[in-house]
Structure formats: structure tokens, C-alpha cells
Design a protein around this motif. Structure first.
Motif, mmCIF file in Angstrom:
data_model
loop_
_atom_site.group_PDB
_atom_site.id
_atom_site.type_symbol
_atom_site.label_atom_id
_atom_site.label_comp_id
_atom_site.label_asym_id
_atom_site.label_seq_id
_atom_site.Cartn_x
_atom_site.Cartn_y
_atom_site.Cartn_z
ATOM 1 N N GLY A 156 3.107 6.382 72.689
ATOM 2 C CA GLY A 156 2.020 6.299 71.374
ATOM 3 C C GLY A 156 1.012 7.395 71.710
ATOM 4 N N ASN A 157 0.707 7.870 72.829
ATOM 5 C CA ASN A 157 -0.511 8.593 73.138
ATOM 6 C C ASN A 157 0.023 10.217 72.847
ATOM 7 N N THR A 158 1.272 10.162 73.027
ATOM 8 C CA THR A 158 1.689 11.835 72.507
ATOM 9 C C THR A 158 1.850 11.896 70.922
ATOM 10 N N LYS A 159 1.852 10.840 70.110
ATOM 11 C CA LYS A 159 1.459 11.055 68.592
ATOM 12 C C LYS A 159 0.063 11.061 68.364
ATOM 13 N N GLN A 160 -0.781 10.280 69.125
ATOM 14 C CA GLN A 160 -2.380 10.516 69.023
ATOM 15 C C GLN A 160 -2.574 11.797 69.297
ATOM 16 N N ILE A 161 -2.181 12.305 70.496
ATOM 17 C CA ILE A 161 -2.677 13.545 70.951
ATOM 18 C C ILE A 161 -2.113 14.677 70.022
ATOM 19 N N GLY A 162 -0.732 14.550 69.649
ATOM 20 C CA GLY A 162 0.054 15.465 68.678
ATOM 21 C C GLY A 162 -1.071 15.466 67.413
ATOM 22 N N GLU A 163 -1.465 14.509 66.803
ATOM 23 C CA GLU A 163 -2.250 14.579 65.597
ATOM 24 C C GLU A 163 -3.510 15.374 65.992
ATOM 25 N N GLU A 164 -4.128 15.300 67.043
ATOM 26 C CA GLU A 164 -5.403 15.877 67.471
ATOM 27 C C GLU A 164 -4.926 17.447 67.694
ATOM 28 N N ILE A 165 -4.157 17.641 68.182
ATOM 29 C CA ILE A 165 -3.672 19.062 68.585
ATOM 30 C C ILE A 165 -3.582 19.925 67.096
ATOM 31 N N ILE A 166 -2.903 18.976 66.189
ATOM 32 C CA ILE A 166 -2.644 19.662 65.060
ATOM 33 C C ILE A 166 -4.117 19.805 64.211
ATOM 34 N N LEU A 167 -4.831 18.782 64.406
ATOM 35 C CA LEU A 167 -6.169 18.913 63.644
ATOM 36 C C LEU A 167 -7.036 20.029 64.315
ATOM 37 N N ASP A 168 -7.232 20.127 65.497
ATOM 38 C CA ASP A 168 -7.870 21.283 66.093
ATOM 39 C C ASP A 168 -7.569 22.393 65.665
ATOM 40 N N ILE A 169 -6.130 22.662 65.748
ATOM 41 C CA ILE A 169 -5.698 24.102 65.513
ATOM 42 C C ILE A 169 -5.881 24.113 63.979
ATOM 43 N N SER A 170 -5.640 23.380 63.160
ATOM 44 C CA SER A 170 -5.872 23.544 61.519
ATOM 45 C C SER A 170 -7.115 24.025 61.267
ATOM 46 N N ARG A 171 -8.132 23.519 62.096
ATOM 47 C CA ARG A 171 -9.537 24.056 61.652
ATOM 48 C C ARG A 171 -9.724 25.386 62.109
ATOM 49 N N ASN A 172 -8.951 25.913 62.925
ATOM 50 C CA ASN A 172 -9.217 27.329 63.402
ATOM 51 C C ASN A 172 -8.090 28.258 63.466
ATOM 52 N N SER A 173 -7.264 28.037 62.315
ATOM 53 C CA SER A 173 -6.310 28.906 62.069
ATOM 54 C C SER A 173 -5.775 28.483 60.559
ATOM 55 N N PRO A 174 -4.679 29.469 60.231
ATOM 56 C CA PRO A 174 -3.942 28.965 58.973
ATOM 57 C C PRO A 174 -3.029 27.733 58.821
ATOM 58 N N LEU A 175 -2.929 26.966 59.875
ATOM 59 C CA LEU A 175 -1.737 25.933 60.061
ATOM 60 C C LEU A 175 -2.276 25.032 59.037
ATOM 61 N N GLN A 176 -1.291 24.849 57.932
ATOM 62 C CA GLN A 176 -1.471 23.588 57.134
ATOM 63 C C GLN A 176 -0.365 22.503 57.512
ATOM 64 N N ALA A 177 -0.671 21.222 57.635
ATOM 65 C CA ALA A 177 0.203 20.290 58.251
ATOM 66 C C ALA A 177 0.068 18.813 57.509
ATOM 67 N N ILE A 178 1.046 18.284 57.342
ATOM 68 C CA ILE A 178 0.845 16.784 56.918
ATOM 69 C C ILE A 178 1.575 15.909 58.168
ATOM 70 N N ALA A 179 1.009 15.029 58.691
ATOM 71 C CA ALA A 179 1.548 14.048 59.334
ATOM 72 C C ALA A 179 1.924 12.903 58.576
ATOM 73 N N LEU A 180 2.979 12.081 58.846
ATOM 74 C CA LEU A 180 3.777 11.223 58.135
ATOM 75 C C LEU A 180 3.726 10.146 59.380
ATOM 76 N N ARG A 181 2.905 9.051 59.059
ATOM 77 C CA ARG A 181 2.921 7.880 59.908
ATOM 78 C C ARG A 181 3.851 6.978 59.470
ATOM 79 N N TYR A 182 5.118 7.039 59.958
ATOM 80 C CA TYR A 182 6.113 5.960 59.739
ATOM 81 C C TYR A 182 5.925 4.482 60.253
ATOM 82 N N PHE A 183 6.201 3.668 59.632
ATOM 83 C CA PHE A 183 6.122 2.125 60.043
ATOM 84 C C PHE A 183 7.517 1.937 60.729
ATOM 85 N N ASN A 184 8.334 0.995 60.416
ATOM 86 C CA ASN A 184 9.503 0.890 61.137
ATOM 87 C C ASN A 184 10.581 1.276 60.378
ATOM 88 N N PRO A 185 11.222 2.572 60.855
ATOM 89 C CA PRO A 185 12.349 2.998 59.885
ATOM 90 C C PRO A 185 13.564 2.061 60.279
#
Ligand code: NAD
Ligand code: WQD
Length: 344
Positions: A156-185
């Protein structure tokens, strides 16, 4: 008119959600290049994707943690316009036993993908996140503004940290991202040619149900019937994997077509309905006509009592909505299990 097809890099594309999404992308006219190390999938899935879609996607057996090998894909496939990053390990219990493996695999692979996407100026990314980021929610249904609770497992922490990594990098670079938070596929493709391939004894409810129905497991253990829910069993937002796949097409189109967007967005991918474990069992029995033996067991450590999605944002902003109901989820999961037993 430019009729050239757009190529999407799909990491983890041989896996459960990745294979369904690959089919959906091909059906929507995209070319797909799959990168997967087959650590939790099988090579026969590639031919199955071809059988369903009529197209054999390009496949690289590469570990996303191996940046040099991954870079070769970027060099050879110069028509990639975006990526969908599914590649990750996902077993919650295993992540508690092997946290280093999970942090390394899930986060190094994400950082490598982002770094190469920025280097090759292909900054559009869809990331597989999870409802696990909400933990045990204070209010239901959970919206994207609900509190992110401390993770209860390294996975679970890898998903939270993953979102934070994307957020920080997108603030400082051209990265454009969408995170999809799946419930129970859950569920499988209507062809029953692709579906979930659990490694060993399943941990998750629906594969355990189908394995019980086919006789691989003697009975289903229902973990706890003393929760504060209508029948005492836990509530989840089960969503058909084909609907989850369609959400990726919607997210990708948003990244590719809509110019005015926040650089990083996240969306809940669920039906908006919660079902108890007993309701899922009854839906399975109704959909298949197969009686399911089960026994009530003590609560499973770490289980959330109830969680389901508010899907307003994904419905209104992403323009996506789930279509398939719990009976359809169960019927397709059962068809897949039956087909699987003829080839295994
Ligand atoms: P899956 O295990 O079926 O698919 C993941 C694929 O990624 C597998 O084919 C595996 O071989 C591959 N992979 C793993 N690590 C890799 C690496 N380092 N390099 C290359 N390939 C690698 O899992 P899934 O259910 O399809 O999940 C896909 C994504 O969705 C994951 O990120 C998972 O965490 C996330 N997710 C899944 C669920 C769920 O219940 N299935 C719920 C929420 C989020
Ligand atoms: C569902 C319900 C169980 C098995 C997991 C991950 C989460 C996310 C989704 C990736 C619970 C009950 C289960 C069984 C049972 N994945 N159950 N008998 O726990 O909601 O979430 O998958 O991001 O991170 O933790 O899914 O399918 O394991 O359980 O009674 O044999 O079924 O107690 O109430 P869960 P699940």
C-alpha cells in the motif's frame, strides 16, 4: 489527415488488468507495445490478446527496474506517445514479508519509466493506484478528496509513495499524469481467453470463490461476520476488469486530447456500490447456478470494514462510467475459471 496509429507503452501488459487494457486499446485503434518481465504472468497471454483483438502486440520481456534494457525499448519504439504503468508486485501479505522487494520493484520501475519518459519527451503517464490509499475511511463513499491514511502494508505504501513521486516530479517537469485508484477489480474478458491468474492459493475473494466452485479449494472461508455492516461481512466496491480497462482508454484520451488539465490528477475507479462478502457469494450462485460451500472464519488481520467509491469525478471529468454488474462479474470470472481448468 494523419492516419498513423498512436503507440502506447503498456508496462505489466501481460498481467490481469494490463492484458484487458491492451485489448481495449487495440479495439480503440491504438498500437500497443508491452513491457513485462513475466514475474506474475505467462507468455501465452500474448496469443490470447491476438485471438481476441486480431492484433499481436509487440512484446519485450524486460524488467522495468533494468533501466538500460528499458531504454532500448524507448530507442526502438519511437512512435510511443504515452505510457500506462501497471508493472508492480501486488500481494499485500508478501509485501509485509519482503518489503525491500516491493519497494525496489514498484518504485524503481516507476522512477525508471518517468525518467525515460522525460528524457524521450513523452511525458504522458497513466499510473495504477489503488483504493488502498484510503485505508479505513472516516466517511463513505470515498471521494478523491478523502484523507489518505497511513499505509498498512509496504505494498500500500508503494502506491502512496508512487503518487507522491509523480506529484513532486510533475510540479517540476513536463510530466503529465493520471493516477487511477482502482477499487476491487474482478471478472474476466467475455471471451474467457484472458483473466486473473493467481499465483498459488489465491488471497483475493473472487479467485478463491471460483477455485472453490471448481473444486480446487474445499470451501470458502468468509473472514468475519461481526462487522458493522448489514450482514456482518465486509463491504467492497467490486468492479469488472473490462470496465477498469475502459477507464484507462478514457484517461489516455484525456491526456492526449484535452490540453487544459492539472498536471497530475487522480480518479476513483469503482462502481460506486458496495457489496458484502455474502452478497458476492449469492451473486455468484445466482449468476452461475453453482452452490458455493463456505464457512465463517475469524476476521482477517488488516481487513478494512467497508469501502466504496464516490465516482462523480471519474463520471463527470474523465467521462467514464462502469457498465457491468456484480452478476456479470461473477459469470465472467466463472467462465474464465472453467476455461482455465481445461488448459492447466
Ligand atoms: P498482475 O500481477 O496481474 O500484473 C502486473 C504485471 O506486471 C505482471 O504481468 C508482472 O509480470 C508485471 N511486472 C511486475 N513487476 C515488473 C517489473 N519490475 N518489470 C516488468 N514487469 C513487471 O497485477 P494486476 O492485478 O494486473 O495489477 C496491475 C496494477 O494494478 C498493479 O500496479 C497493481 O498494484 C494495481 N492494482 C491492482 C489491483 C487488483 O486488485 N488487481 C487493485 C488496485 C491496484
Ligand atoms: C475482499 C473481501 C475479505 C478472501 C485487496 C488489496 C488491496 C487492493 C484490492 C491492490 C474482504 C474477504 C477474501 C477469502 C474472504 N489491491 N475474503 N475470504 O482485501 O479488499 O483488497 O485487493 O491494490 O490493496 O488488499 O480484497 O479480495 O482480498 O478481499 O472472506 O478467502 O473478501 O475479508 O472482506 P481486499 P480481497
Amino acid at each position: 489527415m494523419n492516419t498513423e496509429k498512436k503507440t502506447i507503452l503498456v508496462t505489466g501488459g501481460m498481467g490481469y488488468i494490463g492484458s484487458h487494457t491492451t485489448v481495449a486499446l487495440i479495439e480503440q485503434g491504438f498500437d500497443v507495445v508491452i513491457v513485462d518481465n513475466l514475474s506474475n504472468s505467462s507468455s501465452f497471454i500474448l496469443e490470447r490478446i491476438q485471438q481476441i483483438s486480431g492484433v499481436l502486440p509487440k512484446f519485450y520481456q524486460v524488467d522495468c527496474c533494468d533501466k538500460a534494457a528499458l531504454e532500448k525499448v524507448f530507442i526502438q519504439e519511437n512512435s510511443i506517445v504515452a505510457s500506462i504503468h501497471f508493472a508492480a508486485l501486488k500481494a499485500v501479505g508478501e509485501s509485509v514479508e519482503k518489503p525491500m522487494l516491493y519497494y525496489k520493484n514498484n518504485l524503481v520501475s516507476l522512477m525508471n519509466i518517468i525518467e525515460l519518459q522525460l528524457q524521450y519527451e513523452i511525458p504522458k503517464l497513466v499510473f495504477s493506484s489503488s483504493c488502498t490509499v484510503y485505508g479505513e475511511p472516516d466517511f463513505l463513499p470515498v471521494t478523491e478528496k478523502s484523507e489518505i491514511k497511513p499505509a498498512t502494508s509496504p505494498y500500500g505504501n508503494t502506491k502512496q509513495i508512487g503518487e507522491e513521486i509523480i506529484l513532486d516530479i510533475s510540479r517540476n517537469s513536463p510530466l503529465q499524469a493520471i493516477a487511477l485508484r482502482y477499487f476491487n477489480p474482478v471478472g474476466a474478458h467475455a471471451s474467457a481467453l484472458i483473466g486473473e491468474l493467481p499465483n498459488g492459493t489465491p488471497n483475493n475473494l473472487v479467485p478463491y470463490i471460483t477455485q472453490t466452485a471448481i473444486g480446487k479449494q474445499p470451501y470458502l472461508r468468509v473472514f468475519g461476520n461481526d462487522y458493522n455492516t448489514p450482514d456482518g461481512t465486509c463491504i467492497r466496491d467490486y468492479i469488472h476488469v473490462v470496465d477498469v480497462a475502459a477507464a484507462h482508454v478514457a484517461a489516455l484520451n484525456r491526456l492526449l486530447i484535452i490540453p487544459e488539465r492539472p498536471q497530475f490528477e487522480f480518479f476513483n475507479i469503482g462502481t460506486g456500490n458496495g457489496n458484502t462478502v455474502l452478497e458476492v457469494i449469492h451473486a455468484f450462485e445466482n449468476a452461475t447456478g453453482v452452490k458455493l460451500p463456505y464457512q465463517i472464519y475469524p476476521r482477517r488481520d488488516g481487513d478494512i470494514e467497508k469501502v466504496y467509491a464516490n465516482t462523480d469525478l471519474s463520471n463527470n471529468v474523465l467521462g467514464w462510467k462502469s457498465n457491468l454488474n456484480i452478476e456479470q462479474m461473477m459469470a465472467s470470472a466463472w467462465a474464465w475459471e472453467q476455461k482455465l481448468s481445461t488448459i492447466k
